[in-house]
Design an enzyme around this catalytic site. Structure first.
Site, PDB file in Angstrom:
ATOM      1  N   CYS A   8     -14.274  39.673  99.620  1.00 38.13           N
ATOM      2  CA  CYS A   8     -15.382  38.803 100.027  1.00 38.13           C
ATOM      3  C   CYS A   8     -16.707  39.350  99.480  1.00 38.13           C
ATOM      4  O   CYS A   8     -16.927  39.306  98.271  1.00 38.13           O
ATOM      5  CB  CYS A   8     -15.382  38.641 101.543  1.00 38.13           C
ATOM      6  SG  CYS A   8     -16.360  37.224 102.107  1.00 38.13           S
ATOM      7  N   HIS A  33      -9.775  36.185 101.895  1.00 39.02           N
ATOM      8  CA  HIS A  33      -9.387  37.293 102.771  1.00 39.02           C
ATOM      9  C   HIS A  33      -7.882  37.529 102.715  1.00 39.02           C
ATOM     10  O   HIS A  33      -7.112  36.794 103.342  1.00 39.02           O
ATOM     11  CB  HIS A  33      -9.832  37.011 104.212  1.00 39.02           C
ATOM     12  CG  HIS A  33     -11.280  37.285 104.430  1.00 39.02           C
ATOM     13  ND1 HIS A  33     -11.752  38.504 104.879  1.00 39.02           N
ATOM     14  CD2 HIS A  33     -12.380  36.512 104.220  1.00 39.02           C
ATOM     15  CE1 HIS A  33     -13.077  38.465 104.955  1.00 39.02           C
ATOM     16  NE2 HIS A  33     -13.474  37.271 104.560  1.00 39.02           N
ATOM     17  N   GLU A  68      -6.146  39.786 104.102  1.00 38.44           N
ATOM     18  CA  GLU A  68      -5.578  40.210 105.392  1.00 38.44           C
ATOM     19  C   GLU A  68      -5.304  39.000 106.293  1.00 38.44           C
ATOM     20  O   GLU A  68      -4.575  39.115 107.286  1.00 38.44           O
ATOM     21  CB  GLU A  68      -6.522  41.195 106.084  1.00 38.44           C
ATOM     22  CG  GLU A  68      -7.660  40.603 106.864  1.00 38.44           C
ATOM     23  CD  GLU A  68      -8.752  39.951 106.030  1.00 38.44           C
ATOM     24  OE1 GLU A  68      -9.598  39.250 106.604  1.00 38.44           O
ATOM     25  OE2 GLU A  68      -8.760  40.140 104.795  1.00 38.44           O
ATOM     26  N   GLY A 112     -18.898  41.353 104.546  1.00 42.98           N
ATOM     27  CA  GLY A 112     -20.125  41.520 105.307  1.00 42.98           C
ATOM     28  C   GLY A 112     -21.033  40.329 105.077  1.00 42.98           C
ATOM     29  O   GLY A 112     -20.733  39.455 104.260  1.00 42.98           O
TER      30      GLY A 112
END
Length: 349
Positions: A241, A322, A324, A214
């Protein structure tokens, strides 16, 4: 029909002026100027909620070369305040214009990136207004440090992606690819608002909890930091993150603002236990302070900031990058898969 080219400018808070042409919506946008070094993934970048309150400059000169695929969007809208490019291809420029995004092309982005690298991120404004008006708007923009951002991101209602053992995703501005990647590992990603407290999360009966990415300064998320403290040791945790930074603050580490952030798809991270270097996708302006603590499992090879934490006894892990990889290299994919296998499919104690 191609839009009429209009002269426009980007003006930094120190008064530096970068001329260009407006290829997006008319008007003015303002925010913190930052840059990404990624050569691809422009749809993912501009729709990543972590870019709220920022003006995104693409360091790579050609942007939009393979068109626009909305399936790649990381949220429902463009999240950055404005976009700055050296050479914007017509399809991407038109897509930004249709969505009301102020965007410039023809800007000397090489010089802009070097200016940010040498002087640090700074406030800016861009658009087709007079330079003096843009400078005043840049100076009026509040800094990101130490404040809640003007725009709320993340889901307002819980929803599920996939099926299987339940992993709660605390959505502080999560990219869509995070619950999607979790679902691909065979679990139900149950995405909940970032305002949920520990009791509400545990009432959802999760096998594990992922605290997602975020925007903003992690130090202002006091309620979420306390929620993580309450969850630690009661349910397995994984931070990504911003979630990594919040886990770090909850468990005794410090965070600080980077001079110009880590944003791109080629950031080298050292895995201390093996000596292996992961090439990772990153997007953050704050970081966990360097540490020699045992739990600091990964470090940035750029500046030594902590890129990973592990508390094995409590099944708590986090990474600054990250895993993903949406978009980006897949070096870090196994980290999320191993955590899911460890906690979501383990026999209940």
């Amino acid at each position: 029909m191609q839009a009429m080219v209009r002269p426009a400018h980007l003006v930094l808070e120190d008064g530096t002026v970068f001329p260009g042409v407006s290829v997006g919506a008319p008007g003015i946008a303002a925010g913190e100027a930052c840059f990404t070094t990624a050569m691809t993934g422009y749809e993912e970048a501009v729709t990543d909620p972590s870019y709220v309150a920022q003006v995104l400059c693409f360091a790579y000169p050609l942007v939009g070369t393979y068109g626009v695929d909305e399936a790649r969007m990381e949220s429902e809208r463009v999240q950055c305040e404005g976009v700055v490019m050296r050479d914007a291809r017509p399809a991407f420029a038109g897509w930004l214009r249709e969505r009301g995004v102020v965007a410039l092309s023809g800007v000397d982005t090489r010089t802009l990136v070097r200016r940010i690298r040498s002087g640090g991120v700074m406030r800016c404004a861009l658009g087709d207004a007079p330079v003096e008006e843009l400078h005043a708007r840049a100076l009026a923009e509040p800094p990101i440090d130490g404040r809640r951002l003007h725009r709320t991101v993340g889901t307002a209602e819980p929803y599920s992606v996939g099926s299987g053992p339940r992993v709660v995703v605390v959505d502080l501005g999560s990219k869509r690819s995070i619950p999607r990647r979790l679902a691909e590992t065979g679990v139900e990603a149950f995405v909940v608002p970032g305002s949920w407290d520990a009791d509400a999360i545990l009432d959802a009966n999760p096998r594990a909890v992922l605290i997602a990415n975020g925007p903003g300064d992690p130090a202002v998320f006091r309620a979420q930091i306390e929620t993580i403290r309450e969850l630690h040791g009661r349910v397995p945790l994984f931070g990504v993150c911003l979630g990594h930074q919040l886990l770090a603050l909850a468990l005794g580490h410090g965070t600080f603002k980077l001079p110009f952030g880590h944003r791109g798809a080629n950031h080298p991270v050292l895995e201390r236990a093996t000596g292996r270097v992961l090439v990772t996708s990153q997007n953050h302006g704050f970081a966990v302070a360097p540490s020699e603590a045992r739990e600091a499992t990964h470090v940035s090879l750029y500046d030594g900031t902590v890129e990973g934490l592990a508390f094995p006894a409590e099944h708590a892990h986090s990474v600054q990058f990250h895993p993903e990889a949406g978009p980006g290299p897949h070096d870090a994919w196994p980290l999320l898969e191993r955590w899911v296998e460890e906690v979501a499919y383990a026999e209940a104690a």
